[in-house]
Design an enzyme around this catalytic site. Structure first.
Site, PDB file in Angstrom:
ATOM      1  N   GLU A  76       6.731 -11.124  13.769  1.00 45.63           N
ATOM      2  CA  GLU A  76       6.323 -11.803  14.995  1.00 45.63           C
ATOM      3  C   GLU A  76       6.265 -13.326  14.817  1.00 45.63           C
ATOM      4  O   GLU A  76       6.335 -14.078  15.759  1.00 45.63           O
ATOM      5  CB  GLU A  76       4.988 -11.272  15.529  1.00 45.63           C
ATOM      6  CG  GLU A  76       3.862 -11.168  14.548  1.00 45.63           C
ATOM      7  CD  GLU A  76       3.887  -9.945  13.624  1.00 45.63           C
ATOM      8  OE1 GLU A  76       3.037  -9.923  12.725  1.00 45.63           O
ATOM      9  OE2 GLU A  76       4.731  -9.070  13.755  1.00 45.63           O
ATOM     10  N   ARG A 118       0.814  -1.219   0.000  1.00 46.72           N
ATOM     11  CA  ARG A 118       0.000   0.000   0.000  1.00 46.72           C
ATOM     12  C   ARG A 118       0.846   1.267   0.000  1.00 46.72           C
ATOM     13  O   ARG A 118       0.389   2.328  -0.414  1.00 46.72           O
ATOM     14  CB  ARG A 118      -1.011  -0.037   1.149  1.00 46.72           C
ATOM     15  CG  ARG A 118      -2.112  -1.090   0.886  1.00 46.72           C
ATOM     16  CD  ARG A 118      -3.002  -1.307   2.081  1.00 46.72           C
ATOM     17  NE  ARG A 118      -2.318  -1.917   3.205  1.00 46.72           N
ATOM     18  CZ  ARG A 118      -2.143  -3.223   3.382  1.00 46.72           C
ATOM     19  NH1 ARG A 118      -2.616  -4.077   2.504  1.00 46.72           N
ATOM     20  NH2 ARG A 118      -1.515  -3.684   4.437  1.00 46.72           N
TER      21      ARG A 118
END
Length: 176
Positions: free
Chosen positions: A96, A59
């Site tokens: 993560e 984006r």
């Protein structure tokens, strides 16, 4: 009067349960909202010399292209590994749930160029930090990092500020 935040929808449990996904496609699809976001992302840099805008996949490409057009400067994409056709430099970073790698064409920036780095979302700051490191390895200087959304609970803003970066975001959401 609407704010940028008003154009962003939240989708619960995407892509995983417990995640509140902040969807900017609703902002992008509204001409007034999109223009507002671009104008507000640019505002702090009025009068600042900028040679290139760097957008982070994916984006950040939409935002970066529009901002580069407004500034009449070039746009440079930083992509996920294997997506750029020319000779690249790479930067690994931690997610993560593992590791990812970003790439930049090795001739995309010149030493001394001033760069504005943009993306839609600042979470942990890992992707942005990888982008900064790539820009700096080519000898260019990041003069600012601009995001639509900051998730301050995840610490990305603090992480980038520790690197000496000026961070600008249009709105913040608590939580994940």
């Amino acid at each position: 009067m609407k704010t940028v935040r008003d154009y962003i929808r939240t989708i619960p449990d995407f892509p995983h349960e417990g995640i509140m996904f902040r969807d900017v496609t609703t902002l992008f699809s509204d001409a007034r909202g999109f223009r507002m976001a671009i104008d507000q992302l640019l505002h702090p840099y009025a009068g600042t010399p900028i040679d290139k805008v760097v957008g982070l996949e994916a984006r950040g490409f939409i935002l970066g292209g529009a901002i580069a057009h407004q500034l009449s400067v070039g746009f440079v994409p930083i992509r996920k590994k294997g997506k750029l056709p020319g000779k690249t430099i790479t930067q690994a970073y931690q997610l993560e749930y593992g590791e990812a790698v970003m790439e930049l064409h090795d001739d995309a920036l010149q030493a001394g160029e001033k760069v504005l780095l943009v993306d839609d979302l600042l979470a942990t700051g890992g992707t942005a930090e990888a982008g900064i490191r790539l820009v700096e390895r080519l000898g260019a200087k990041v003069i600012g990092c601009a995001f639509i959304i900051d998730l301050p609970d995840l610490g990305g803003g603090r992480r980038l500020e520790k690197l000496g970066m000026a961070v600008h975001s249009l709105c913040a959401f608590d939580g994940l």
